[in-house]
Design a protein around this motif. Sequence first.
Motif, short mmCIF file in Angstrom:
data_model
loop_
_atom_site.label_atom_id
_atom_site.label_comp_id
_atom_site.label_asym_id
_atom_site.label_seq_id
_atom_site.Cartn_x
_atom_site.Cartn_y
_atom_site.Cartn_z
N VAL A 157 -63.77 5.21 -45.51
CA VAL A 157 -62.69 4.45 -45.77
C VAL A 157 -62.83 2.92 -45.08
O VAL A 157 -63.30 2.95 -43.83
N HIS A 158 -62.71 1.83 -45.87
CA HIS A 158 -62.58 0.53 -45.44
C HIS A 158 -61.45 -0.38 -45.62
O HIS A 158 -60.98 -0.20 -46.79
N MET A 159 -61.13 -1.08 -44.73
CA MET A 159 -59.92 -1.87 -44.96
C MET A 159 -59.69 -3.16 -43.86
O MET A 159 -60.62 -3.26 -43.05
N PRO A 160 -58.73 -3.94 -44.47
CA PRO A 160 -58.60 -5.09 -43.43
C PRO A 160 -57.76 -4.08 -42.44
O PRO A 160 -57.37 -3.18 -42.63
N ARG A 161 -57.10 -5.26 -41.63
CA ARG A 161 -55.70 -4.83 -40.46
C ARG A 161 -54.67 -4.35 -41.64
O ARG A 161 -53.84 -5.32 -41.59
N ILE A 162 -54.61 -3.35 -42.15
CA ILE A 162 -53.58 -3.00 -43.16
C ILE A 162 -52.18 -2.98 -42.33
O ILE A 162 -52.06 -2.65 -41.34
N GLY A 163 -51.17 -3.71 -43.17
CA GLY A 163 -49.91 -3.94 -42.77
C GLY A 163 -49.70 -4.95 -41.79
O GLY A 163 -48.64 -5.07 -41.19
N CYS A 164 -50.66 -5.78 -41.55
CA CYS A 164 -50.61 -6.59 -40.23
C CYS A 164 -50.64 -8.25 -41.04
O CYS A 164 -50.63 -9.25 -40.31
N GLY A 165 -50.58 -8.33 -42.33
CA GLY A 165 -50.43 -9.68 -42.89
C GLY A 165 -49.44 -10.02 -43.24
O GLY A 165 -48.27 -10.09 -42.66
N LEU A 166 -49.13 -9.86 -44.47
CA LEU A 166 -47.72 -10.29 -45.06
C LEU A 166 -46.77 -9.36 -44.74
O LEU A 166 -45.46 -9.78 -45.02
N ALA A 167 -47.22 -8.17 -44.65
CA ALA A 167 -46.25 -7.03 -44.16
C ALA A 167 -45.56 -7.35 -42.99
O ALA A 167 -44.47 -6.72 -42.40
N GLY A 168 -46.23 -8.21 -42.07
CA GLY A 168 -45.77 -8.51 -40.82
C GLY A 168 -45.89 -7.54 -39.46
O GLY A 168 -45.38 -7.50 -38.47
N GLY A 169 -46.86 -6.41 -40.04
CA GLY A 169 -47.05 -5.19 -38.83
C GLY A 169 -47.77 -5.83 -37.60
O GLY A 169 -48.49 -6.96 -37.72
N ARG A 170 -47.70 -4.94 -36.90
CA ARG A 170 -48.82 -5.20 -35.59
C ARG A 170 -49.71 -4.15 -35.59
O ARG A 170 -49.80 -2.99 -35.53
N TRP A 171 -51.16 -4.55 -35.14
CA TRP A 171 -52.19 -3.70 -35.13
C TRP A 171 -52.24 -2.79 -34.14
O TRP A 171 -52.66 -1.67 -34.22
N ASP A 172 -51.75 -3.00 -33.17
CA ASP A 172 -51.50 -2.05 -31.96
C ASP A 172 -50.45 -1.03 -32.33
O ASP A 172 -50.57 0.15 -31.76
N ARG A 173 -49.83 -1.00 -33.56
CA ARG A 173 -48.98 0.00 -33.82
C ARG A 173 -49.67 0.95 -34.95
O ARG A 173 -49.40 1.92 -35.26
N VAL A 174 -50.39 -0.07 -35.94
CA VAL A 174 -51.12 0.45 -37.08
C VAL A 174 -52.40 1.40 -36.58
O VAL A 174 -52.66 2.45 -37.30
N GLU A 175 -53.13 0.79 -35.57
CA GLU A 175 -54.35 1.51 -35.33
C GLU A 175 -54.35 2.94 -34.82
O GLU A 175 -55.27 3.67 -35.49
N PRO A 176 -53.36 3.23 -34.33
CA PRO A 176 -53.14 4.75 -33.81
C PRO A 176 -52.88 5.64 -35.11
O PRO A 176 -53.24 6.92 -34.94
N LEU A 177 -52.28 4.98 -36.09
CA LEU A 177 -51.83 5.84 -37.17
C LEU A 177 -53.30 6.12 -37.88
O LEU A 177 -53.46 7.26 -38.57
N VAL A 178 -54.06 4.99 -38.01
CA VAL A 178 -55.59 4.96 -38.55
C VAL A 178 -56.26 6.08 -37.85
O VAL A 178 -57.03 7.07 -38.47
#
Length: 160
Positions: free
Chosen positions: A121-142
């Motif tokens: 799986v390949h991705m940008p830092r999903i949810g952290c652009g226009l969606a306004g999320g924080r990578w420190d919250r998304v990374e553990p989900l990934v």
Amino acid sequence: MNGITYVRGDATSPRGKGVKIIAHVCNDLGGWGRGFVVAVSRRWPEPEAAYRRWHRERARNDFGLGAAQLVRVEPYVWVANLVGQRGMRTGRSSGAPVRYEAIDAALGLLADRAIELEASVHMPRIGCGLAGGRWDRVEPLVVGRLVDRGIPVTVYDFGA
């Protein structure tokens, strides 16, 4: 280390051998045209067309927060449209449209398909652009949904 490989580059040009899935986050309004999806559409028309059809026919399918749609764009490349954003940010918006629980659910569906396809799986830092999320919250989900199931994940930081 959390098992994610971080690289500089373009997530629409995934590196490595074998089957690859490019994952990104979409909104639940059927809107497509800003952010990472522009780069996706520049390379392949199929993910946008499939997403718009999926939204248009939502009364008869699983479209909604937490859903995932995989679209084959090349013999060994798929694009995963993950619905993880409630609406879109506007000038009148308060708060970010990202929905972490929806990203988590969509990543679970993505993981099942990645295992079936024996894909990375390949991705940008999903949810952290226009969606306004924080990578420190998304990374553990990934990590929890993909890496912990043995799926290789590469995150691309564009530029530099």
